[in-house]
Write an enzyme that holds these catalytic residues in place. Structure first.
Site, mmCIF file in Angstrom:
data_model
loop_
_atom_site.group_PDB
_atom_site.id
_atom_site.type_symbol
_atom_site.label_atom_id
_atom_site.label_comp_id
_atom_site.label_asym_id
_atom_site.label_seq_id
_atom_site.Cartn_x
_atom_site.Cartn_y
_atom_site.Cartn_z
ATOM 1 C CB CYS A 1 -0.689 -0.191 1.073
ATOM 2 S SG CYS A 1 -2.248 -1.368 1.327
ATOM 3 C CG HIS B 1 -2.716 3.776 5.967
ATOM 4 N ND1 HIS B 1 -1.876 3.678 4.401
ATOM 5 C CD2 HIS B 1 -1.602 3.115 5.902
ATOM 6 C CE1 HIS B 1 -2.256 2.753 3.584
ATOM 7 N NE2 HIS B 1 -2.528 1.634 4.821
ATOM 8 C CG HIS C 1 -6.347 0.482 1.253
ATOM 9 N ND1 HIS C 1 -5.511 1.070 0.066
ATOM 10 C CD2 HIS C 1 -6.116 -0.057 2.243
ATOM 11 C CE1 HIS C 1 -4.705 0.573 0.664
ATOM 12 N NE2 HIS C 1 -4.648 -0.279 1.941
#
Length: 392
Positions: free
Chosen positions: A157, A287, A321
């Site tokens: 990520c 995040h 995400h």
């Protein structure tokens, strides 16, 4: 640091380009929908970009991932800016750094469900440059005509956050004169069901940092930015990459370090490199995945490192995400706040986790920002923090 951002664009479920993304953020319009991925009956929400299906003319480069990259590159003025740079410096002096966690695994999935009668890949799927971890950079080089060094980063990520750090180093050492950085990841069964096997998906729209959050939603996106040494561009957007921090604590394959040591290191490195104090940061795009562990650890670190005057939010409730594209998607949202003064809130945040106490906001706000930060924390403790500043 002396690196300017001279152009950028984002393509997500919340908006196919910056104009539509800004509108979605301001109108609190999420792009998440109930999972409708073919052959998947998982009860979850996804951030799908329907326009990808219109890109069908890539020939030997065809894949959903490459289609989303092409779609993103056609937005805004990216192609025009690249053409000017190629004419100015030559195609060999333009670098390319892409971030992706899945590359074109979507195409590989499809190929293996459509084998010929002898169990062999059909000719249309025999694409060695597509079934390849380096596929995003191979394709974008081909699509744009960039002939300089090309690199694909896969650190889960944080992949497309780290592209900025690599580009800055290339520019610092004179390897190239400008760099196209990007990130692209698309939804497919391997991704969706893989995260489901980790028990990370939520059957509800995600609620980052909320007391009642119960998991993440996945999405797909592509994003691009063009970087150049400071002072060398006549069309600078007035945004500078002020600092970056990178770490890899390797605590666990998928769980963050319980004390957030690697995440803390990436944030403090970025501040040091940017010669900034925590109190200088006006806004942090977190995040904020909506998982129990990640949000708790990140929130505790923010509370420990930054004053209450630092406004924070997570924007994953708009597009999900987006994995290897999350870093650049959220970097773009953060840097765009330097130009617009608009700070998006944390959609779906009803009640802050009782164990947390920091300045995260549910509602959007307006504020003149000088310095902004974005965090991207990946599997295996691969962390990256970016700092962007307004050039006065």
């Amino acid at each position: 640091m002396n690196v300017d951002i001279i152009d950028y664009e984002s393509c997500t479920a919340a908006g196919i380009n910056m104009s539509s993304l800004r509108e979605a953020l301001q109108q609190q319009q999420s792009g998440l929908i109930k999972n409708n991925l073919p052959y998947s009956e998982l009860d979850t929400w996804i951030g799908s970009v329907p326009d990808i299906d219109k890109v069908t003319d890539l020939k030997e480069w065809q894949s959903r991932n490459n289609a989303l990259a092409a779609l993103g590159l056609e937005q805004g003025t990216l192609r025009q800016t690249l053409t000017k740079l190629i004419n100015q410096y030559g195609s060999a002096r333009i670098g390319l750094v892409m971030g992706s966690s899945t590359s074109s695994i979507d195409r590989t999935e499809t190929a293996y469900t459509d084998l010929d009668d002898t169990g062999v890949l059909k000719p249309k799927y025999q694409q060695k440059q597509v079934h390849n971890p380096h596929a995003p950079s191979l394709f974008v080089s081909h699509y744009t005509g960039i002939e300089g060094p090309a690199l694909t980063i896969n650190t889960a990520c944080s992949s497309s956050a780290k592209v900025f750090a690599t580009a800055a180093r290339w520019l610092e050492f004179g390897i190239v004169d400008a760099v196209l950085v990007g990130g692209v990841d698309t939804l497919c069964l391997s991704v969706l069901h893989g995260f489901n096997s980790l028990q990370l998906l939520s059957s509800n729209p995600c609620k980052p940092f909320d007391q009642h959050r119960d998991g993440i939603n996945l999405g797909e996106a592509s994003g691009f930015a063009i970087l150049q040494r400071g002072g060398e561009s006549s069309n600078s957007k007035g945004i500078r990459l002020a600092g970056y921090g990178e770490s890899s604590d390797a605590y666990h394959m998928s769980h963050p370090h319980p004390e957030g040591l690697g995440a803390r290191m990436s944030m403090t490195q970025a501040l040091k490199r940017g010669n900034l104090n925590p109190s200088d940061i006006d806004y942090i795009n977190l995040h904020g995945t909506s998982s129990r562990a990640n949000d708790l650890i990140e929130g505790q670190l923010i509370s420990d490192l930054f004053p209450k005057t630092t406004v924070c939010s997570s924007t994953k409730a708009w597009m999900g995400h987006t994995l290897g594209a999350a870093g650049i998607t959220e970097a773009i949202i953060a840097m765009d706040s330097l130009l617009t003064g608009f700070i998006p809130g944390s959609m779906n945040l009803d009640s802050l986790d009782h164990a947390l106490d920091f300045s995260i906001q549910a509602q959007s706000s307006s504020k003149e920002c000088k310095h902004v930060m974005t965090n991207s924390f990946g599997f295996g403790g691969n962390n990256c923090t970016l700092l962007f500043s307004k050039v006065s």
